[in-house]
Design an enzyme around this catalytic site. Sequence first.
Site, PDB file in Angstrom:
ATOM      1  CG  ASP A 267      -4.825  -3.387   4.283  1.00 40.26           C
ATOM      2  OD1 ASP A 267      -4.008  -3.796   3.628  1.00 40.26           O
ATOM      3  OD2 ASP A 267      -4.594  -3.050   5.659  1.00 40.26           O
ATOM      4  CE1 TYR A 417       0.407  -6.300   7.753  1.00 41.50           C
ATOM      5  CE2 TYR A 417       0.277  -4.351   9.225  1.00 41.50           C
ATOM      6  CZ  TYR A 417      -0.117  -4.998   7.956  1.00 41.50           C
ATOM      7  OH  TYR A 417      -0.243  -4.211   6.843  1.00 41.50           O
ATOM      8  CG  HIS A 474      -4.108  -2.213  -0.851  1.00 42.00           C
ATOM      9  ND1 HIS A 474      -4.332  -3.476  -0.880  1.00 42.00           N
ATOM     10  CD2 HIS A 474      -3.832  -1.732   0.250  1.00 42.00           C
ATOM     11  CE1 HIS A 474      -4.399  -3.578   0.459  1.00 42.00           C
ATOM     12  NE2 HIS A 474      -3.987  -2.575   1.051  1.00 42.00           N
TER      13      HIS A 474
END
Length: 500
Positions: A267, A417, A474
């Site tokens: 990630d 983000y 993930h």
Amino acid sequence: MQPVETFVFRGTSSSWQLLPCPIFSPLFDDYIHCVPWKGLNGLNPQQLQLLVVSSVGVGLLTCYMLFKKRVAKTIPMGEGWWGRGEKQLSEDTKIYPFRVETSEAEIQDLNRRIDQTRYTEPLEDSRFHYGFNSVYLKKVVSYWRNQFDWKKQVEVLNKYPHFKTKIEGLDVHFIRVSPEQREGQRVVPLMLVHGWPGSFFEFYKILPLLTERQDDVAFEVICPSIPGYGYSEAPHKMGFNTMDAARVFLKLMERLGFTEFYLQGGDWGSLIVTNMAQMKPDCVKGLHLNMLAVTKGGAGLVISLLLGRYLPFLVGMTREDVRRLYPYFEKNVYEMLRESGYLHIQATKPDTAGCGVNDSPVGLAAYILEKFSTWTDKQNRDLEDGGLERKYSLDDLLTNVMIYWTTGSIVSSMRFYKENLKSDPQNRIDSKTGIYVPMGFAAFPQELLHCPKAWARWRFKDLRSYSYMSSGGHFAAFEEPKLLADDFVQFVRKVESKKK
């Protein structure tokens, strides 16, 4: 200065003519080369041809060397200050022990908020296709309220030594786990970096597999919290991205006395450790990732996609690549549209969306745990309970949620983000720079995007290991700690054996 008289060779190797030409005259189709006339009278046609070929070769080699020197192999570290107010003239570089703590007041406040939750009835047969199903959410919350023991989990968190140190104005949190070195065993430094919506706690199951090994190698592991996540202080200024996190973590490793080390991440962690390898490749012995997104490929990517499904061997793909990639638009475009709504919100207005989940513990749990359902296996959307307890325990899942809740760090984690996606990532210097340290990649079958080995080589110039993992998604370290640990160790062995 007298002009230099120049001649061109015309004809074939057996029949040469020397014709005069101005040095800047237009090129003739059948002229091979222009050279100074002086000193050539005594050469035969074969020697003249050899001279021409040699001159061209030297020229091409020179151009290649000049071009090679211009290819950037590192990115600048830069500098930053993310604390409150103006940058301080000096910074406390000491490392301080830290313990996770809780209180009755904290727990009572949590319970009060849980008791006041308003639920929305789910649509019939919607399962997890609309997000976290509220029928199952009530079961999770009931366990949280009546059975989950946060005080006990705090002791679990404190199982490993925690520390904090001030870097670029921020208190950076990390755990450091040192092995009990056995006779004949080498201890190798390693940093593990998490992503969103995870935390350092993701690595608690993989840590003993790395630090308590019985063979010839063990790892001393550093697990930091990204600034703005968990117990690391959040940046107070705009602009903190993966390259800034990479620089902070490089300073952390230097402060701890490590000059060479391995890196592993998924990630956001995969981007951060990649940036670390780009900034200081001499310090990074090896880079191991379990997530890799290809953002550039140009015509090569288009050709690879067009031919890959039908003639995979022509573009370096395997049957497993084809199985994971195709149908391409369904698995890589439509699927990402279904799963990336959160990304668009957090990359644009994180503070707006963050208000609700920072105020409601149940809202926070639903927001975070839905990712642990779908990102572990997309087929979990078809299940009433999202398949959460197939791979994880509620204690582990809620402990990760509590790290966000008790630190109030969900909004600052969402801002990461915005900071990384406020401009085109492909125009950043790190996207335009290759990675030259030894690299290993563990391709888990349920990861959001699949990256074939041939694509990985476009950026990673020294790919030592590429593994198709048998299961997992993930959150690899959290879900499949043994698979990830085994793959990482075999990668390290490959790197170390080549150095001998």
